[in-house]
Design a protein around this motif. Structure first.
Motif, short mmCIF file in Angstrom:
data_model
loop_
_atom_site.label_atom_id
_atom_site.label_comp_id
_atom_site.label_asym_id
_atom_site.label_seq_id
_atom_site.Cartn_x
_atom_site.Cartn_y
_atom_site.Cartn_z
N THR A 42 50.06 9.68 55.11
CA THR A 42 51.40 9.95 55.61
C THR A 42 52.41 9.84 54.48
O THR A 42 52.61 8.78 53.91
N LYS A 168 57.67 8.39 60.36
CA LYS A 168 56.69 9.24 61.02
C LYS A 168 56.81 10.64 60.43
O LYS A 168 57.91 11.11 60.14
N VAL A 170 54.61 14.75 60.13
CA VAL A 170 53.49 15.63 60.43
C VAL A 170 53.43 16.69 59.33
O VAL A 170 54.47 17.14 58.84
N LYS A 246 50.23 15.32 66.57
CA LYS A 246 51.16 14.21 66.72
C LYS A 246 51.70 13.78 65.36
O LYS A 246 51.05 13.94 64.33
N LYS A 248 52.38 11.13 62.59
CA LYS A 248 51.69 9.91 62.17
C LYS A 248 52.69 8.96 61.53
O LYS A 248 53.63 9.38 60.87
N HIS A 250 53.80 5.30 59.28
CA HIS A 250 53.45 4.36 58.23
C HIS A 250 54.66 3.47 57.96
O HIS A 250 55.77 3.72 58.45
#
Length: 376
Positions: A42, A168, A170, A246, A248, A250
Motif C-alpha cells: 500500500t 487507504k 487502491v 477494495k 487497502k 496501512h
C-alpha cells in the motif's frame, strides 16, 4: 541453529538497501520477511531522482519492462476548491509500482533470504538474538514497517503519544474504457488537501495504472473522508466511475511526532519501523533508503553492537532529518502558520503550491541526495 552477523527483519526498500550496501562487507547477513516477493504494498508509489541517485539505479535499465512514469507537473488543491496546476519544466519525480520497485531492490541483493516467513519469536540468548529458535545474530535490524516485531522489542516511546497516520489506497490497471474517460494525466499527480488540513488525498496515474488514496491522522474518520473524495473525483471525471476492488489500509509514523527509540543493545530500526516518514508529506521511501545507507555506514566496520556503540546511528539520523519534537498541538503535516483561514488562499497560489507544497514538502529539492555508501 544458523548463525549470522546481522539479521534484517523486513525486505522492503529499507531492508534490501541495507543488505545491498553491506553484501560485500564480509558480514554474514540474512533477510527475513513475512511475505513472498513480488508482493503488493500500500503506497501511492513515486520516487524522486534523489532516491534513484542514492540507490545507484540506472533509469533506462529500470524502465525496461517496469512502470516508470516521469512526473513534470502537479495539480494541487483543497477539497471543494479548484486545483492549481504547476509545470516544473523537467522531470521532478517518477511514478513506480511498489510490487515492481521492491522486488527489483531485493533481487539485486546477493545475501541469503528467508521469505514467506513470519517472525514468531525473538529472544535474547547469551548476548545474541534468536529468531524463531532457528536464526541467531548479535545484531537485528528492524525494517518491517510500522508494526515491525523488532520495533515492538523497543517498547513504546517515552510519552507514548505517537500520532499514527492511517491511509487507504487502491491501485489497479484500467480497462481501455476506463483509461479513455479518466481525466487524470500520468505526468501530473493530483494532491487534494482536506479542508481541516489533517490529511490529503491523491490521484496518481502511471500509464494505464491508477492509484487513488487518502491519508489522515484521525483513523476513525478516514473512510468517511475517503468516500467523499472518491465521489467528488468521480463526479468531476477525474477518475472512472467503476473502481474495482477494495481500498487497502496501512499506518505509519511521522518523523516529528514519532517517539520510538532508534537503537538498543543489538537492535536498530530503519525506515517506517523507526517512524521516519517526512512530517510534511508522509513520504517514507526516501527516509527509508537514507536511514538504511546511514545504518550501513555505522555497521560496516562495527563489531560492538551495544546501545552506546550504535548511538552514532541515532546522531546521524538527527543530523540528516533534524531533532524530533512533539508539538503541543499535534497537527499532521502542515505547520501551524498554515492552519489559518489563510490556508484556503494559499492553496490557490501558484507560488505557494509549487515552491512550498511541491518542491519543499513533497520533493525536498533543497536537500541534496545522500551519497551512496561504499560497499567495499
Amino acid at each position: 541453529m544458523d548463525y549470522y552477523d546481522l539479521i534484517i527483519v523486513g525486505a522492503g526498500p529499507a531492508g534490501s538497501t541495507l543488505a545491498h550496501a553491506l553484501q560485500d562487507s564480509g558480514k554474514r547477513i540474512l533477510v527475513i520477511d513475512k511475505q513472498d516477493f513480488p508482493r503488493d504494498k500500500t503506497c501511492a508509489g513515486w520516487v524522486t531522482p534523489a532516491v534513484m541517485d542514492s540507490l545507484d539505479i540506472d533509469i533506462n535499465h529500470y524502465g525496461t519492462g517496469r512502470t516508470l512514469q516521469p512526473i513534470r507537473r502537479f495539480r494541487i488543491g483543497m477539497m471543494g476548491q479548484s486545483a492549481v496546476e504547476n509545470d516544473h519544466g523537467e522531470i521532478v519525480s517518477y511514478g513506480i509500482r511498489r510490487c515492481e520497485f521492491d522486488a527489483f531492490l531485493l533481487d539485486r541483493t546477493a545475501v541469503p533470504k528467508q521469505l514467506n516467513t513470519p517472525v514468531k519469536s525473538i529472544v535474547r540468548r547469551d548476548g545474541n538474538w534468536v529468531i524463531n529458535d532457528t536464526w541467531e545474530a548479535p545484531l537485528i535490524v528492524g525494517a518491517g514497517g510500522h508494526f515491525c516485531p523488532v520495533a515492538k522489542l523497543m517498547g513504546d516511546g517515552p510519552g507514548s503519544h505517537e500520532v499514527v497516520v492511517a491511509a487507504k489506497e487502491v491501485e489497479f490497471e484500467m480497462t481501455p474504457q476506463q483509461a479513455e474517460v479518466c481525466e487524470a494525466r500520468g505526468d501530473t499527480p493530483e494532491l487534494w488537501f482536506c479542508r481541516d488540513l489533517k490529511g490529503y488525498a491523491w490521484v496518481f496515474r502511471k500509464g494505464n495504472f491508477l492509484n487513488i488514496g487518502l491519508g489522515r491522522e484521525d483513523n476513525h474518520k478516514l473512510t468517511e473522508h475517503l468516500n467523499a473524495f472518491v465521489e467528488e473525483m468521480k463526479s468531476e471525471g477525474r477518475i472512472p466511475a467503476d473502481l474495482p476492488g477494495k481500498f487497502k489500509g496501512h499506518a505509519y509514523l511521522l518523523y516529528a511526532h514519532a517517539e520510538r527509540q532508534l537503537a538498543d543493545d543489538g537492535l536498530l530500526l530503519i525506515g517506517d519501523s523507526a517512524g521516519l516518514a517526512y512530517t510534511q508529506s508522509g513520504e517514507g521511501i526516501r527516509p527509508a533508503i537514507e536511514s538504511a545507507l546511514m545504518a550501513a555506514d555505522i555497521i560496516r566496520d562495527q563489531e560492538d553492537y551495544s546501545a552506546q556503540a550504535l548511538q552514532a546511528y541515532g546522531e546521524a539520523i538527527a543530523s540528516r532529518f533534524g531533532n524530533r519534537a512533539m508539538p503541543q498541538d499535534e497537527g499532521w503535516q502542515v505547520p501551524d502558520w498554515v492552519k489559518m483561514p489563510l490556508a484556503s488562499t494559499l492553496m490557490r497560489s501558484h507560488w505557494f503550491t509549487r515552491k512550498v507544497v511541491t518542491e519543499k514538502w513533497f520533493l525536498h529539492q533543497q536537500v541534496p541526495p545522500l551519497a551512496t555508501v561504499s560497499q567495499g
